[in-house]
Design a protein around this motif. Structure first.
Motif, short mmCIF file in Angstrom:
data_model
loop_
_atom_site.label_atom_id
_atom_site.label_comp_id
_atom_site.label_asym_id
_atom_site.label_seq_id
_atom_site.Cartn_x
_atom_site.Cartn_y
_atom_site.Cartn_z
N ILE A 174 0.85 -1.25 0.02
CA ILE A 174 0.01 0.09 -0.19
C ILE A 174 0.91 1.33 -0.10
O ILE A 174 0.49 2.19 -0.79
N LEU A 177 2.01 1.59 -3.46
CA LEU A 177 1.12 2.22 -4.16
C LEU A 177 0.51 3.70 -4.00
O LEU A 177 0.23 4.40 -4.94
N SER A 178 0.74 4.11 -2.49
CA SER A 178 0.47 5.58 -2.31
C SER A 178 1.17 6.40 -2.84
O SER A 178 0.82 7.35 -3.20
N LEU A 220 -1.98 5.11 -11.84
CA LEU A 220 -2.44 4.11 -10.71
C LEU A 220 -2.78 2.83 -11.41
O LEU A 220 -2.27 1.66 -10.89
N VAL A 221 -3.42 2.90 -12.32
CA VAL A 221 -3.92 1.54 -12.91
C VAL A 221 -2.83 0.68 -13.67
O VAL A 221 -3.10 -0.53 -13.96
N THR A 228 0.52 0.57 -12.70
CA THR A 228 1.50 0.19 -11.61
C THR A 228 1.27 -1.40 -11.14
O THR A 228 0.17 -1.64 -10.92
N SER A 237 2.13 -2.51 -8.59
CA SER A 237 1.67 -2.70 -6.97
C SER A 237 0.03 -2.88 -6.72
O SER A 237 -0.34 -3.49 -5.78
N LEU A 238 -0.52 -2.56 -7.68
CA LEU A 238 -1.86 -2.28 -7.54
C LEU A 238 -2.42 -3.76 -7.96
O LEU A 238 -3.38 -4.16 -7.06
N TYR A 239 -1.85 -4.28 -8.67
CA TYR A 239 -2.52 -5.81 -9.10
C TYR A 239 -1.99 -6.81 -7.90
O TYR A 239 -2.28 -7.73 -7.67
#
Length: 317
Positions: A185, A188-189, A199-200, A202, A204-206
């Motif tokens: 997180i 991601l932040s 954001l979509v 990266t 790290s989101l998945y």
């Protein structure tokens, strides 16, 4: 910093609500005989569980936003207050009320972890970690989780093993997994200010979605295995500890190692261990295993029956 503190408190309250609601839903499904991937399907039919998921999502949003405004070392200790909120819920609605020593143990554990992390004071570091470090951290976390599953479900086959012990082992593994998720997180932040497209795209989101699904299943088994008071300390205490260690390893944060800081850190950890040992003997934990030291609390109907028998014995109608 004030924003980060307020958002972290809101996240802590949401995650405490999620734990209580999910335990209520898990209690109706009964403990799984082993690692059961279909447990989530059964839990999804429980309204209390779904309410807990909504609270968990709210906690995630607050935590993500808090980590945007504050350091991991500031946000994660505040999340340890979740343990106090959970015991507050148990005091209001639980079948067994916490005793003074339970409250002191919980407060000591929450304060101990907060003091430890504040004294360690991780600082500095980088925004992003190398891929090789993430791979090593993921493998280490996965290894701990698999070992915990082996221990927990190995205990199930032993005649003297308690549900509380299995719940504590699985709760500890869940806390470590949440610590890994907190690090993801944090990664991601750092992309929140770059727009939706960044954001979509990266990774790290998945990773967060995959790790979140696995951790949610692990938490479901911990909550179904035994009383909430057994699994919650592992959730709350090991989460910030694991996150702080990962902050040092992944993001290169520095911790204080001078003599005074190390002495204070050792004392804080001793308070946490003492609180955990005290809580392990609480009837909030032992009661669901029908421990002889924790007799069942009489219900209203049982109390009425007892009063009727006494009246008959005294010759009163």
């Amino acid at each position: 910093m004030d924003k980060a503190v307020l958002l972290a408190v809101a996240a802590s309250l949401c995650t405490a609500t999620a734990s209580v609601c999910q335990r209520a839903g898990a209690r109706n499904t009964g403990p799984a005989a082993g690692f059961d991937a279909r447990l989530m399907v059964r839990l999804a039919r429980q309204p209390a569980w779904l309410l807990g998921i909504a609270a968990m999502i709210g906690g995630f949003v607050f935590q993500l936003t808090a980590l945007r405004f504050g350091e991991l070392a500031l946000v994660q200790p505040i999340l340890a207050a979740e343990l106090l909120f959970v015991f507050g819920y148990l005091a209001v609605a639980g079948s067994r009320r916490p005793k003074l020593r339970d409250w002191l143990a919980v407060a000591g554990m929450s304060a101990g972890i907060g003091v430890f992390l504040r004294l360690a004071a991780p600082s500095g570091g980088r925004l992003h970690a190398p891929g090789s470090s993430w791979l090593l951290a993921g493998l280490a976390t996965g290894g701990v989780v698999l070992a915990a599953l082996a221990v927990a479900f190995g205990l199930r086959g032993r005649p003297g093993a308690s549900r509380s012990r299995r719940a504590a082992v699985l709760g500890s593994a869940t806390g470590i997994s949440w610590g890994f998720m907190a690090a993801v997180i944090k990664e991601l932040s750092s992309h929140l200010g770059d727009g939706i497209s960044a954001l979509v795209t990266t990774w790290s989101l998945y990773l967060l979605l995959a790790a979140g699904a696995a951790t949610m299943l692990l938490a479901a088994h911990a909550l179904a295995a035994g009383p909430l008071a057994a699994s919650q300390p592992g959730f709350t205490i090991l989460d910030p500890l694991a996150a702080s260690l990962l902050g040092v390893f992944l993001f290169g944060e520095h911790i204080r190692t001078d003599a005074g800081a190390l002495a204070g850190e050792a004392l804080a950890l001793a308070v946490v261990i003492a609180g955990a040992a005290t809580l392990s003997r609480s009837c909030l934990i032992l009661g669901e295993d029908q421990h002889p030291a924790c007799p069942d609390r009489p219900t209203l109907s049982r109390a009425a029956d007892t009063a009727d028998r006494r009246s008959v014995a005294a010759g009163r109608p």
